[in-house]
Write an enzyme that holds these catalytic residues in place. Sequence first.
Site, mmCIF file in Angstrom:
data_model
loop_
_atom_site.group_PDB
_atom_site.id
_atom_site.type_symbol
_atom_site.label_atom_id
_atom_site.label_comp_id
_atom_site.label_asym_id
_atom_site.label_seq_id
_atom_site.Cartn_x
_atom_site.Cartn_y
_atom_site.Cartn_z
ATOM 1 N N ARG A 62 -10.708 -1.934 -3.648
ATOM 2 C CA ARG A 62 -10.798 -2.726 -2.426
ATOM 3 C C ARG A 62 -12.217 -2.692 -1.853
ATOM 4 O O ARG A 62 -12.934 -1.715 -2.060
ATOM 5 C CB ARG A 62 -9.827 -2.151 -1.384
ATOM 6 C CG ARG A 62 -8.391 -2.193 -1.815
ATOM 7 C CD ARG A 62 -7.571 -1.291 -0.918
ATOM 8 N NE ARG A 62 -6.163 -1.321 -1.308
ATOM 9 C CZ ARG A 62 -5.295 -0.379 -0.987
ATOM 10 N NH1 ARG A 62 -5.675 0.674 -0.297
ATOM 11 N NH2 ARG A 62 -4.039 -0.477 -1.361
ATOM 12 N N ALA A 119 -13.092 10.374 9.624
ATOM 13 C CA ALA A 119 -12.500 10.269 8.290
ATOM 14 C C ALA A 119 -11.654 9.015 8.145
ATOM 15 O O ALA A 119 -11.504 8.479 7.041
ATOM 16 C CB ALA A 119 -11.662 11.505 7.988
ATOM 17 N N ASP A 132 -1.916 -1.058 5.877
ATOM 18 C CA ASP A 132 -2.206 -0.566 7.225
ATOM 19 C C ASP A 132 -3.695 -0.411 7.473
ATOM 20 O O ASP A 132 -4.096 -0.066 8.585
ATOM 21 C CB ASP A 132 -1.537 0.801 7.427
ATOM 22 C CG ASP A 132 -2.113 1.856 6.494
ATOM 23 O OD1 ASP A 132 -2.788 2.780 6.987
ATOM 24 O OD2 ASP A 132 -1.907 1.745 5.272
ATOM 25 N N ASP A 172 0.853 -1.178 0.000
ATOM 26 C CA ASP A 172 0.000 0.000 0.000
ATOM 27 C C ASP A 172 0.900 1.243 0.000
ATOM 28 O O ASP A 172 2.129 1.139 0.099
ATOM 29 C CB ASP A 172 -0.896 -0.043 1.239
ATOM 30 C CG ASP A 172 -1.797 1.155 1.360
ATOM 31 O OD1 ASP A 172 -2.469 1.483 0.363
ATOM 32 O OD2 ASP A 172 -1.826 1.785 2.436
ATOM 33 N N LYS A 197 -11.702 6.456 -3.077
ATOM 34 C CA LYS A 197 -12.095 7.695 -2.404
ATOM 35 C C LYS A 197 -13.578 8.026 -2.590
ATOM 36 O O LYS A 197 -14.205 8.577 -1.676
ATOM 37 C CB LYS A 197 -11.198 8.848 -2.859
ATOM 38 C CG LYS A 197 -9.716 8.600 -2.571
ATOM 39 C CD LYS A 197 -9.474 8.055 -1.156
ATOM 40 C CE LYS A 197 -8.035 7.681 -0.913
ATOM 41 N NZ LYS A 197 -7.848 6.901 0.334
ATOM 42 N N HIS A 215 -15.160 5.812 -0.233
ATOM 43 C CA HIS A 215 -14.839 6.287 1.112
ATOM 44 C C HIS A 215 -15.828 7.379 1.542
ATOM 45 O O HIS A 215 -16.348 7.357 2.664
ATOM 46 C CB HIS A 215 -13.404 6.834 1.120
ATOM 47 C CG HIS A 215 -12.866 7.164 2.464
ATOM 48 N ND1 HIS A 215 -11.672 6.674 2.930
ATOM 49 C CD2 HIS A 215 -13.339 7.953 3.459
ATOM 50 C CE1 HIS A 215 -11.436 7.151 4.140
ATOM 51 N NE2 HIS A 215 -12.445 7.937 4.482
ATOM 52 N N ALA A 228 -0.082 5.250 1.399
ATOM 53 C CA ALA A 228 -0.185 6.055 2.622
ATOM 54 C C ALA A 228 -0.295 5.175 3.860
ATOM 55 O O ALA A 228 -1.143 4.297 3.944
ATOM 56 C CB ALA A 228 -1.395 6.983 2.543
ATOM 57 N N MET A 266 -10.941 4.025 5.759
ATOM 58 C CA MET A 266 -9.681 4.169 5.042
ATOM 59 C C MET A 266 -9.299 2.885 4.319
ATOM 60 O O MET A 266 -9.440 1.787 4.849
ATOM 61 C CB MET A 266 -8.566 4.576 6.007
ATOM 62 C CG MET A 266 -7.276 4.978 5.302
ATOM 63 S SD MET A 266 -7.505 6.325 4.121
ATOM 64 C CE MET A 266 -7.964 7.657 5.220
#
Length: 269
Positions: free
Chosen positions: A160, A44, A186, A10, A52, A55, A12, A48
Amino acid sequence: MNKVTAVILDWAGTTVDFGSFAPTQIFVEAFRQAFGVAITLEEARVPMGLGKWQHIEALGKLPSVAARWREALGRDMTSADIDAIYAAFMPLQIAKVVDFAASIDGVNDVVAALRLQGIKIGSCSGYPRAVMEALAPAAAHHGYTPDYWVATDDLAAGGRPGPWMALQNVIALGVDSVTHCVKVDDALPGIAEGRNAGMWTVGLAVSGNEFGATPQEYQRMSAQEVATRRQRAADKLLSAGAHYVVDTLTDLPAVIDQINQRLARGERP
């Protein structure tokens, strides 16, 4: 060769942007800018790892955000609202992501060591291509260049927690078997992505979204707070299906040694 031949990383919170702050802060700003609705940094962080647009959709379904949204606008969030927030999000994210492009400590050394073992370095992200086209060269300037990257909106099948970005790495890198791949992330959807692709999965409990601290905040924390936050992050990553959970990418080579031993015994993810 019955051993790990590729890792799929990944971005970030895994290789760049310790604490995964570039996307989370921008979601807060995009909601405020587009509709004047306040969301917290903690809210927010909840979805994750998703693409986006997805999201933003997931944020709108959080009970706390949905209540605030109805109070401000008198209705539930619509697809058109998501489009408007996404339109506000994109230029903000493209402008900001380069400020978070430096490699997390130890990442470049780990990548170099893995390459010496003949391991290919793939990558994928919840960022769309327009953001990745800003982030990838900025990260390269700091010394991190994977062998391949794919963005969440590159594939018609989607992002994802589906397996498609991870499997696109397998195709692009010419990997002989998904069981010889390790997906490192993460965030929970990224772990699910790796599991759905049939890969070994490794969660990062300290450098990423679930721990949610800057390097400076992390260094100032008491041992008790670090342990509490690490355990909370590890529990979430394990519940998402991670085969292993470690602190940061610097711990990955030791995990790969363990996976190689398991592969040699005939074990599979």
